[in-house]
Enzyme design. Structure first.
Site, PDB file in Angstrom:
ATOM      1  N   GLU A 127       0.833  -1.203   0.000  1.00 39.71           N
ATOM      2  CA  GLU A 127       0.000   0.000   0.000  1.00 39.71           C
ATOM      3  C   GLU A 127       0.867   1.252   0.000  1.00 39.71           C
ATOM      4  O   GLU A 127       0.524   2.254  -0.620  1.00 39.71           O
ATOM      5  CB  GLU A 127      -0.959  -0.001   1.200  1.00 39.71           C
ATOM      6  CG  GLU A 127      -1.941  -1.170   1.238  1.00 39.71           C
ATOM      7  CD  GLU A 127      -2.744  -1.347  -0.043  1.00 39.71           C
ATOM      8  OE1 GLU A 127      -2.934  -0.351  -0.772  1.00 39.71           O
ATOM      9  OE2 GLU A 127      -3.173  -2.483  -0.333  1.00 39.71           O
TER      10      GLU A 127
ATOM     11  N   HIS B  56       1.768   2.152  -3.519  1.00 41.54           N
ATOM     12  CA  HIS B  56       0.734   2.957  -4.182  1.00 41.54           C
ATOM     13  C   HIS B  56       0.831   4.399  -3.697  1.00 41.54           C
ATOM     14  O   HIS B  56       0.746   5.348  -4.480  1.00 41.54           O
ATOM     15  CB  HIS B  56      -0.669   2.436  -3.846  1.00 41.54           C
ATOM     16  CG  HIS B  56      -1.049   1.171  -4.549  1.00 41.54           C
ATOM     17  ND1 HIS B  56      -0.972   1.032  -5.911  1.00 41.54           N
ATOM     18  CD2 HIS B  56      -1.532  -0.008  -4.084  1.00 41.54           C
ATOM     19  CE1 HIS B  56      -1.397  -0.188  -6.254  1.00 41.54           C
ATOM     20  NE2 HIS B  56      -1.731  -0.837  -5.158  1.00 41.54           N
TER      21      HIS B  56
ATOM     22  N   TYR C 254     -12.888  -7.541 -15.054  1.00 42.98           N
ATOM     23  CA  TYR C 254     -11.658  -8.157 -15.548  1.00 42.98           C
ATOM     24  C   TYR C 254     -11.738  -8.767 -16.946  1.00 42.98           C
ATOM     25  O   TYR C 254     -10.822  -9.467 -17.367  1.00 42.98           O
ATOM     26  CB  TYR C 254     -11.156  -9.224 -14.569  1.00 42.98           C
ATOM     27  CG  TYR C 254     -10.423  -8.628 -13.403  1.00 42.98           C
ATOM     28  CD1 TYR C 254      -9.039  -8.474 -13.440  1.00 42.98           C
ATOM     29  CD2 TYR C 254     -11.096  -8.187 -12.279  1.00 42.98           C
ATOM     30  CE1 TYR C 254      -8.356  -7.905 -12.392  1.00 42.98           C
ATOM     31  CE2 TYR C 254     -10.433  -7.613 -11.217  1.00 42.98           C
ATOM     32  CZ  TYR C 254      -9.060  -7.474 -11.269  1.00 42.98           C
ATOM     33  OH  TYR C 254      -8.381  -6.899 -10.229  1.00 42.98           O
TER      34      TYR C 254
ATOM     35  N   HIS D 178     -15.046 -12.814 -12.090  1.00 43.70           N
ATOM     36  CA  HIS D 178     -14.087 -11.778 -12.472  1.00 43.70           C
ATOM     37  C   HIS D 178     -14.338 -11.260 -13.885  1.00 43.70           C
ATOM     38  O   HIS D 178     -14.313 -10.070 -14.136  1.00 43.70           O
ATOM     39  CB  HIS D 178     -12.661 -12.354 -12.456  1.00 43.70           C
ATOM     40  CG  HIS D 178     -11.975 -12.215 -11.146  1.00 43.70           C
ATOM     41  ND1 HIS D 178     -12.145 -13.110 -10.133  1.00 43.70           N
ATOM     42  CD2 HIS D 178     -11.109 -11.282 -10.695  1.00 43.70           C
ATOM     43  CE1 HIS D 178     -11.398 -12.733  -9.105  1.00 43.70           C
ATOM     44  NE2 HIS D 178     -10.767 -11.638  -9.418  1.00 43.70           N
ATOM     45  N   ILE D 179     -14.541 -12.198 -14.830  1.00 42.27           N
ATOM     46  CA  ILE D 179     -14.637 -11.754 -16.223  1.00 42.27           C
ATOM     47  C   ILE D 179     -16.078 -11.650 -16.714  1.00 42.27           C
ATOM     48  O   ILE D 179     -16.345 -10.980 -17.695  1.00 42.27           O
ATOM     49  CB  ILE D 179     -13.810 -12.646 -17.186  1.00 42.27           C
ATOM     50  CG1 ILE D 179     -14.392 -14.057 -17.309  1.00 42.27           C
ATOM     51  CG2 ILE D 179     -12.363 -12.713 -16.749  1.00 42.27           C
ATOM     52  CD1 ILE D 179     -13.849 -14.809 -18.522  1.00 42.27           C
ATOM     53  N   PHE D 180     -17.019 -12.316 -16.039  1.00 40.76           N
ATOM     54  CA  PHE D 180     -18.402 -12.244 -16.518  1.00 40.76           C
ATOM     55  C   PHE D 180     -19.262 -11.295 -15.684  1.00 40.76           C
ATOM     56  O   PHE D 180     -20.330 -10.902 -16.101  1.00 40.76           O
ATOM     57  CB  PHE D 180     -19.034 -13.635 -16.554  1.00 40.76           C
ATOM     58  CG  PHE D 180     -18.367 -14.546 -17.545  1.00 40.76           C
ATOM     59  CD1 PHE D 180     -18.261 -14.161 -18.886  1.00 40.76           C
ATOM     60  CD2 PHE D 180     -17.843 -15.771 -17.167  1.00 40.76           C
ATOM     61  CE1 PHE D 180     -17.640 -14.986 -19.816  1.00 40.76           C
ATOM     62  CE2 PHE D 180     -17.219 -16.599 -18.090  1.00 40.76           C
ATOM     63  CZ  PHE D 180     -17.114 -16.204 -19.415  1.00 40.76           C
ATOM     64  N   ALA D 181     -18.796 -10.958 -14.504  1.00 44.23           N
ATOM     65  CA  ALA D 181     -19.595 -10.041 -13.683  1.00 44.23           C
ATOM     66  C   ALA D 181     -18.745  -8.927 -13.078  1.00 44.23           C
ATOM     67  O   ALA D 181     -19.260  -8.037 -12.427  1.00 44.23           O
ATOM     68  CB  ALA D 181     -20.307 -10.809 -12.571  1.00 44.23           C
TER      69      ALA D 181
ATOM     70  N   GLU E  13      -0.292  -1.553 -10.531  1.00 42.70           N
ATOM     71  CA  GLU E  13       0.260  -2.325  -9.413  1.00 42.70           C
ATOM     72  C   GLU E  13       1.788  -2.406  -9.451  1.00 42.70           C
ATOM     73  O   GLU E  13       2.395  -3.097  -8.635  1.00 42.70           O
ATOM     74  CB  GLU E  13      -0.322  -3.743  -9.389  1.00 42.70           C
ATOM     75  CG  GLU E  13      -1.815  -3.806  -9.088  1.00 42.70           C
ATOM     76  CD  GLU E  13      -2.207  -3.299  -7.699  1.00 42.70           C
ATOM     77  OE1 GLU E  13      -1.368  -3.379  -6.794  1.00 42.70           O
ATOM     78  OE2 GLU E  13      -3.330  -2.800  -7.552  1.00 42.70           O
TER      79      GLU E  13
END
Ligand code: ZN
Length: 694
Positions: free
Chosen positions: A478, A481, A615, A609-612, A507
């Site tokens: 952190e 960042h 990502y 991750h990829i459908f909802a 990142e």
């Protein structure tokens, strides 16, 4: 305007101690009124004139920064019913205004006019980036479409968000719907105490058991569920193989049949995404996604995946053999099934490198770790961190405020550090957020201020706050960042610090900082027993390092399988063709897994991750960022980690490129300036113990 409302302040640090729920409604109402005026001014601005468009927009940012961001921040660190209600009451108006801003056609025309003006060539790269990103984001929101195309685009957007939400609800429902009760005590042998506590509570809380005598952690019954905190430990520690098999099969077939079947949703989603891309002029969804990423195109992502795959496949097979050998020595006959691997891998880990959080904690007191972190940043970037509590108004007495100074002794930034957990009103986990963004105009300079939030154990009596090793890593992450936010030298807020940085590059600084937790002098410099003063024993340091690379190939292969499947489904896969998504996944799984998935595996039906989530055609970003951060760290290794002057020189270069330039240039250009070349996978493979012997 009422001056006693802290949310209406425009300068200095927000007065966090004075913000009350009752301030929110009047402040937001006033702010939105002012914002509407600024927006109208920007929309009516003279074409081709930067200041006339951008100054009113910067004013809007400023109003949000002081009037709305602190409210969001307090929701995370000092939640209450009143605060939540006041926030929710104003949220729809905030969302509406943001949409209006994003979808403003007059603004879009003014951005384009600036891009096409004779002035473009005199603008800075930061200005170019701001305009390019603003134009692209408006276009990808369909702003340039007219008539029936526009209408169809909006319909698709509606359907996509509905499907994503149905998809995610099905996964949640199916995850919740399944359970397995362990009633025989011998089946609970070996299950860790934390799991027993959780599983006994889960059994007792179930509706059908509410009249029964409550379960106990010692005697059960214990309820296994499919959410990660339950399923993970059960697969690693559950000794009854049949029960593991039941749980595993349920897990990999979630939301794949009956009325919660996600299969038709996946098909629709892929078709609609393709149609949307065609309307916007992109070849496929991967091209759309990558248009705003650091990775140049699908081929660049493919190359990374191929390199990593080639280096890890044999290693993955070997790791599976090692685990199988241990299982065979302990009575398991033959090959391992999917529901055996995590169990035996955990036994092997215990045998080889086990250490507990509790063994390490006494060596990591928060104060020592912070000293170590600040002195590392001083060595690398020449900055000095000084405590400045008296200058800030905080939301809790444990929160600290620090100022950051550069090598010339100039004050350049600040940060709030909220170190301890407060389960009653603070969100779990750790995060960095911006409090104030750097902005320099003709009339004022605002220095960047960051929020650094952790959830460590508070000090008790004479015992200081002691951290697990994972918490130390997270703090470094952190803070990384935070460094990009605080050490920016960009004057335009939209691309200063982490703003405007492509998300497959964001990142880099954070994961880069984590590497230093495995650097012996850095770690041993701060790992000092809080009672005995003894430095962390070498043997424990070695275990920490080995644990980092344990089963690295298998972990990597799994990530590659997810990333490559995601990319394939959003590029070469034809959603209208004969091949099913499951066949496409199976083909990739065959190339990436030493133990191919069961034919009935329907992991895609739960791949939220990829459908909802966000990502889609972006899952590769996890690895991309790891490649970058390892490659960046290897610049220090090449310079010589024990050569203070070389480390300082390389650190200054990292500061003056990645940390300082942030979103003001393309991340690949910035990276090339730091490293002298483009990133490659060598360092990540070496750090993971997967570099080839040659
Ligand atoms: Zn991060």
């Amino acid at each position: 305007m009422s001056s006693d409302n802290p949310l209406l302040s425009r300068t200095g640090l927000p007065a966090f101690d004075a913000i009350k729920p009752e301030h929110i409604e009047p402040a937001v109402t006033a702010i939105l009124k002012e914002c509407a005026e600024h927006l109208a001014t920007a929309e009516a601005a003279e074409l081709g004139h930067w200041d006339s468009v951008m100054t009113p927009l910067a004013n809007i940012d400023l109003l949000f920064e002081y009037g709305w961001s602190p409210v969001n921040h307090l929701l995370g660190v000092g939640n209450s019913d009143e605060l939540r209600k006041a926030h929710e009451a104003m949220l729809p108006q905030i969302v509406n205004f943001s949409l209006e801003l994003k979808q403003s056609k007059p603004l879009y025309e003014r951005f384009c006019a600036l891009r096409d003006s004779a002035d473009w060539k005199n603008m800075s790269s930061a200005q170019h980036r701001i305009l390019t990103q603003a134009i692209l984001s408006a276009e990808q929101a369909g702003i340039a479409l007219e008539g029936p195309e526009r209408q169809r685009f909006n319909e698709i957007a509606q359907s996509l968000s509905q499907i994503a939400s149905d998809f995610s609800n099905n996964v949640l429902d199916e995850t919740k719907a399944w359970h397995l009760d362990i009633t025989a005590k011998e089946d609970a042998q070996g299950l860790p105490v934390s799991f027993r506590n959780m599983a006994a509570a889960a059994w007792s809380e179930a509706e059908e058991n509410k009249d029964a005598a409550p379960a106990t952690p010692q005697d059960g019954p214990w309820r296994v569920k499919l959410d990660a905190p339950s399923f993970g430990p059960f697969m690693e520690h559950g000794t009854n193989r049949d029960l593991r098999e039941q749980a595993y099969r349920a897990y990999v077939t979630r939301a794949s049949s009956g009325d919660k079947d996600n299969t038709p949703l996946i098909d629709q989603l892929l078709k609609l995404r393709q149609e949307k891309c065609t309307l916007l002029g992109y070849e496929n969804f991967a091209a759309l996604s990558l248009s705003r990423k650091m990775a140049a195109d699908a081929a660049a992502v493919q190359k990374m995946s191929d390199d990593l795959l080639a280096a890890s496949f044999e290693g993955g097979k070997k790791e599976l053999q090692e685990v199988t050998a241990l299982a065979n020595e302990n009575g398991h006959v033959g090959d391992l099934a999917h529901w055996d691997v995590a169990f035996w891998a955990e036994r092997l880990r215990e045998q080889r490198y086990a250490f507990t959080d509790e063994e390490l904690r006494p060596y990591f007191s928060l104060e020592r770790v912070l000293d170590g972190l600040y002195s590392l940043c001083h060595r690398l970037f020449g900055i000095t961190v000084k405590s400045a509590d008296e200058k800030a108004k905080v939301w809790h007495k444990d929160v600290r405020y620090c100022e950051v100074f550069n090598e010339q002794g100039q004050h350049i930034a600040g940060f709030f550090l909220d170190p301890y957990s407060r389960p009653e009103n603070k969100r779990g986990g750790a995060w960095m957020n911006d409090c104030i963004g750097r902005a320099v105009t003709a009339t004022e300079t605002r220095l960047p201020v960051a929020h650094l939030i952790c959830n460590g154990t508070p000090p008790v009596g004479g015992t200081p706050s002691l951290m697990t090793f994972r918490e130390v890593e997270t703090l470094f992450h952190e803070f990384g960042h935070g460094l990009q936010h605080m050490l920016t030298t960009v004057d335009l807020r939209d691309v200063a610090g982490i703003s405007g940085v492509e998300w497959d590059a964001v990142e880099l600084p954070s994961q880069f900082m984590e590497n230093w937790c495995y650097h012996r002098p850095t770690l041993l410099g701060m790992a000092i027993h809080h009672e005995t003063g003894e430095v962390l024993p070498d043997e424990l340091f070695e275990k920490i390092c080995k644990a980092r690379t344990y089963r690295a190939a298998s972990t990597l292969l799994r990530q590659l399988q997810f990333g490559m499947t995601d990319m394939t489904l959003h590029s070469t896969f034809d959603p209208n063709g004969a091949e099913s998504v499951f066949d496409a996944h199976a083909k990739i799984a065959e190339k990436t897994s030493p133990l191919p998935p069961l034919p009935e595996n329907r992991f895609l039906c739960a791949f939220s991750h990829i459908f909802a989530g966000g990502y889609a055609a972006g899952y590769y970003s996890y690895k991309w960022a790891e490649v970058l951060s390892a490659d960046a760290f290897s610049a220090f290794e090449e310079a010589g980690l024990d050569d203070e002057a070389a480390v300082a020189a390389t650190g200054r270069k990292f500061r003056d490129t990645v940390l300082s330039e942030g979103g003001s240039r393309h991340p690949m250009d910035i990276y090339r300036d730091f490293r002298g070349r483009e990133p490659n996978t060598d360092a990540l493979l070496r750090h993971s113990g997967l570099a080839s012997a040659s």
